[in-house]
Design a protein around this motif. Structure first.
Motif, mmCIF file in Angstrom:
data_model
loop_
_atom_site.group_PDB
_atom_site.id
_atom_site.type_symbol
_atom_site.label_atom_id
_atom_site.label_comp_id
_atom_site.label_asym_id
_atom_site.label_seq_id
_atom_site.Cartn_x
_atom_site.Cartn_y
_atom_site.Cartn_z
ATOM 1 N N GLY A 23 0.814 -1.210 0.000
ATOM 2 C CA GLY A 23 0.000 0.000 0.000
ATOM 3 C C GLY A 23 0.844 1.255 0.000
ATOM 4 N N LEU A 24 1.914 1.248 0.776
ATOM 5 C CA LEU A 24 2.807 2.400 0.817
ATOM 6 C C LEU A 24 3.554 2.569 -0.506
ATOM 7 C CD1 LEU A 24 4.186 2.074 4.444
ATOM 8 C CD2 LEU A 24 2.469 3.674 3.594
ATOM 9 N N ALA A 25 3.920 1.450 -1.127
ATOM 10 C CA ALA A 25 4.574 1.526 -2.434
ATOM 11 C C ALA A 25 3.609 2.093 -3.477
ATOM 12 C CB ALA A 25 5.072 0.148 -2.869
ATOM 13 N N ALA A 26 2.357 1.656 -3.430
ATOM 14 C CA ALA A 26 1.354 2.188 -4.358
ATOM 15 C C ALA A 26 1.192 3.692 -4.144
ATOM 16 C CB ALA A 26 0.022 1.476 -4.162
ATOM 17 N N GLY A 27 1.126 4.130 -2.883
ATOM 18 C CA GLY A 27 1.017 5.555 -2.586
ATOM 19 C C GLY A 27 2.205 6.344 -3.096
ATOM 20 N N HIS A 28 3.375 5.780 -2.970
ATOM 21 C CA HIS A 28 4.590 6.437 -3.455
ATOM 22 C C HIS A 28 4.493 6.693 -4.962
ATOM 23 C CE1 HIS A 28 8.837 7.238 -4.184
ATOM 24 N NE2 HIS A 28 8.814 6.269 -5.084
ATOM 25 N N HIS A 29 4.082 5.668 -5.707
ATOM 26 C CA HIS A 29 4.011 5.811 -7.160
ATOM 27 C C HIS A 29 2.865 6.730 -7.588
ATOM 28 C CE1 HIS A 29 7.286 3.159 -8.149
ATOM 29 N NE2 HIS A 29 6.850 2.343 -7.202
ATOM 30 N N LEU A 30 1.743 6.688 -6.863
ATOM 31 C CA LEU A 30 0.646 7.610 -7.170
ATOM 32 C C LEU A 30 1.079 9.050 -6.942
ATOM 33 C CD1 LEU A 30 -2.283 5.607 -5.564
ATOM 34 C CD2 LEU A 30 -1.981 6.083 -8.009
ATOM 35 N N ARG A 31 1.817 9.295 -5.869
ATOM 36 C CA ARG A 31 2.297 10.651 -5.575
ATOM 37 C C ARG A 31 3.266 11.117 -6.646
ATOM 38 N NH1 ARG A 31 -0.084 13.942 -3.165
ATOM 39 N NH2 ARG A 31 -0.215 12.756 -1.288
ATOM 40 N N ARG A 32 4.150 10.230 -7.104
ATOM 41 C CA ARG A 32 5.100 10.593 -8.167
ATOM 42 C C ARG A 32 4.388 10.965 -9.457
ATOM 43 N NH1 ARG A 32 9.743 6.517 -9.066
ATOM 44 N NH2 ARG A 32 10.443 8.250 -10.345
ATOM 45 N N LYS A 33 3.206 10.375 -9.679
ATOM 46 C CA LYS A 33 2.407 10.706 -10.865
ATOM 47 C C LYS A 33 1.583 11.971 -10.657
ATOM 48 C CE LYS A 33 3.306 7.185 -13.558
ATOM 49 N NZ LYS A 33 3.875 7.321 -14.882
ATOM 50 N N GLY A 34 1.638 12.541 -9.457
ATOM 51 C CA GLY A 34 0.905 13.760 -9.164
ATOM 52 C C GLY A 34 -0.565 13.548 -8.841
ATOM 53 N N LEU A 35 -0.928 12.311 -8.480
ATOM 54 C CA LEU A 35 -2.320 12.001 -8.166
ATOM 55 C C LEU A 35 -2.600 12.176 -6.678
ATOM 56 C CD1 LEU A 35 -2.689 8.804 -10.360
ATOM 57 C CD2 LEU A 35 -3.487 11.109 -10.885
ATOM 58 N N ASP A 36 -3.817 12.602 -6.375
ATOM 59 C CA ASP A 36 -4.266 12.694 -4.988
ATOM 60 C C ASP A 36 -4.897 11.356 -4.633
ATOM 61 O OD1 ASP A 36 -4.809 13.840 -2.522
ATOM 62 O OD2 ASP A 36 -6.754 14.600 -3.188
ATOM 63 N N PHE A 37 -4.561 10.788 -3.489
ATOM 64 C CA PHE A 37 -5.040 9.453 -3.142
ATOM 65 C C PHE A 37 -5.296 9.345 -1.650
ATOM 66 C CE2 PHE A 37 -0.514 9.487 -2.686
ATOM 67 C CZ PHE A 37 -0.268 8.763 -1.532
ATOM 68 N N ALA A 38 -5.988 8.291 -1.281
ATOM 69 C CA ALA A 38 -6.237 7.967 0.121
ATOM 70 C C ALA A 38 -5.916 6.492 0.319
ATOM 71 C CB ALA A 38 -7.688 8.242 0.489
ATOM 72 N N ILE A 39 -5.283 6.182 1.451
ATOM 73 C CA ILE A 39 -5.010 4.796 1.816
ATOM 74 C C ILE A 39 -5.923 4.463 2.989
ATOM 75 C CG2 ILE A 39 -3.313 3.174 2.711
ATOM 76 C CD1 ILE A 39 -1.146 4.769 1.305
ATOM 77 N N LEU A 40 -6.754 3.448 2.826
ATOM 78 C CA LEU A 40 -7.679 3.031 3.869
ATOM 79 C C LEU A 40 -7.120 1.805 4.569
ATOM 80 C CD1 LEU A 40 -11.016 3.300 1.889
ATOM 81 C CD2 LEU A 40 -9.873 5.059 3.241
ATOM 82 N N ALA A 41 -7.135 1.830 5.888
ATOM 83 C CA ALA A 41 -6.627 0.713 6.676
ATOM 84 C C ALA A 41 -7.609 0.388 7.783
ATOM 85 C CB ALA A 41 -5.263 1.063 7.264
ATOM 86 N N ARG A 42 -7.729 -0.881 8.124
ATOM 87 C CA ARG A 42 -8.606 -1.298 9.213
ATOM 88 C C ARG A 42 -8.019 -0.967 10.571
ATOM 89 N NH1 ARG A 42 -10.446 -7.327 7.724
ATOM 90 N NH2 ARG A 42 -11.220 -6.788 5.689
#
Length: 52
Positions: A23-42
């Motif tokens: 999940g953190l790796a996905a967030g890293h790559h989304l941020r590098r692409k300039g996308l706004d994202f949210a990571i949901l965790a239980r």
């Protein structure tokens, strides 16, 4: 409060959280692409389940 995001990373794996390494790796790559994202965790608390 409403928030618009370009992408959402949601978990459900064995650990029950998205903010693991994948999940953190996905967030890293989304941020590098300039996308706004949210990571949901239980689980609450940073770094739980992050053993080497």
């Amino acid at each position: 409060m409403t928030r618009h995001v370009d992408a959402m990373v949601a978990g459900g794996g064995r650990a029950g959280l998205a903010a693991g390494r994948a999940g953190l790796a996905a967030g890293h790559h989304l941020r590098r692409k300039g996308l706004d994202f949210a990571i949901l965790a239980r689980r609450t608390g940073a770094g739980r389940g992050m053993t080497p």
